[in-house]
Design a protein around this motif. Structure first.
Motif, PDB file in Angstrom:
ATOM      1  N   ASP A 175      -4.354   2.928  13.675  1.00 29.51           N
ATOM      2  CA  ASP A 175      -5.511   3.328  12.873  1.00 29.51           C
ATOM      3  C   ASP A 175      -6.801   3.099  13.663  1.00 29.51           C
ATOM      4  OD1 ASP A 175      -7.360   3.950  10.957  1.00 29.51           O
ATOM      5  OD2 ASP A 175      -6.859   2.291   9.620  1.00 29.51           O
ATOM      6  N   ILE A 185      -9.541   4.537  13.242  1.00 32.15           N
ATOM      7  CA  ILE A 185     -10.703   4.615  12.366  1.00 32.15           C
ATOM      8  C   ILE A 185     -11.160   3.196  12.014  1.00 32.15           C
ATOM      9  CG2 ILE A 185     -11.579   5.471  10.148  1.00 32.15           C
ATOM     10  CD1 ILE A 185     -10.906   7.697  12.176  1.00 32.15           C
ATOM     11  N   ALA A 186     -10.223   2.244  12.007  1.00 29.82           N
ATOM     12  CA  ALA A 186     -10.544   0.838  11.713  1.00 29.82           C
ATOM     13  C   ALA A 186     -10.489   0.013  12.991  1.00 29.82           C
ATOM     14  CB  ALA A 186      -9.574   0.285  10.673  1.00 29.82           C
ATOM     15  N   ARG A 237     -12.091  -3.587  11.629  1.00 30.96           N
ATOM     16  CA  ARG A 237     -12.749  -2.948  10.497  1.00 30.96           C
ATOM     17  C   ARG A 237     -13.209  -1.547  10.858  1.00 30.96           C
ATOM     18  NH1 ARG A 237     -18.639  -5.807   9.928  1.00 30.96           N
ATOM     19  NH2 ARG A 237     -19.721  -4.056  10.841  1.00 30.96           N
ATOM     20  N   LYS A 238     -13.523  -0.786   9.819  1.00 30.88           N
ATOM     21  CA  LYS A 238     -14.086   0.550  10.000  1.00 30.88           C
ATOM     22  C   LYS A 238     -15.571   0.424  10.283  1.00 30.88           C
ATOM     23  CE  LYS A 238     -10.790   2.772   6.978  1.00 30.88           C
ATOM     24  NZ  LYS A 238     -10.543   3.629   5.836  1.00 30.88           N
ATOM     25  N   GLY A 277     -18.931   4.694   8.382  1.00 30.60           N
ATOM     26  CA  GLY A 277     -17.751   5.545   8.237  1.00 30.60           C
ATOM     27  C   GLY A 277     -17.663   6.596   9.328  1.00 30.60           C
ATOM     28  N   THR A 309     -17.083   8.573  12.844  1.00 32.30           N
ATOM     29  CA  THR A 309     -16.025   8.646  13.844  1.00 32.30           C
ATOM     30  C   THR A 309     -16.407   9.678  14.902  1.00 32.30           C
ATOM     31  OG1 THR A 309     -14.801  10.395  12.699  1.00 32.30           O
ATOM     32  CG2 THR A 309     -14.219   8.116  12.142  1.00 32.30           C
ATOM     33  N   ALA A 345     -13.451   4.988  15.436  1.00 31.55           N
ATOM     34  CA  ALA A 345     -14.644   4.504  14.750  1.00 31.55           C
ATOM     35  C   ALA A 345     -15.857   4.569  15.674  1.00 31.55           C
ATOM     36  CB  ALA A 345     -14.418   3.075  14.283  1.00 31.55           C
TER      37      ALA A 345
END
Length: 87
Positions: free
Chosen positions: A16, A18-19, A28-29, A33, A35, A51
């Protein structure tokens, strides 16, 4: 580290990104938010989105670093996580 193409693709799909901001000992993201795409240089194919740290994320990282140094937690200079979370 080199991995065969299929193995690398599987790792990318299972992670992941994105995090993938590591701040104060946690993944963490981005606060916004946000990207951005990471592309394979040879083909331009999008491999994944990651991210995008913003000003608030940078400020949180700096504050965590300052706090860690004040607590004497930087004996070896850098703290390490296990890698971005798996999806």
């Amino acid at each position: 580290m080199y991995a065969p193409r299929g193995e690398a693709d599987a790792w990318i799909k299972a992670t992941d990104f994105i995090a993938a901001l590591f701040v104060d000992g946690n993944w963490r993201k981005a606060g916004s938010g946000g990207t951005f795409p990471v592309r394979e240089p040879s083909s331009g194919k999008v491999l994944c989105d990651v991210a995008e740290a913003g000003e608030d994320d940078v400020q949180a990282a700096v504050a965590a670093r300052v706090g860690l140094g004040q607590r004497g937690g930087l004996e070896h200079g850098v703290t390490h996580g296990a890698g971005p979370p798996r999806g």
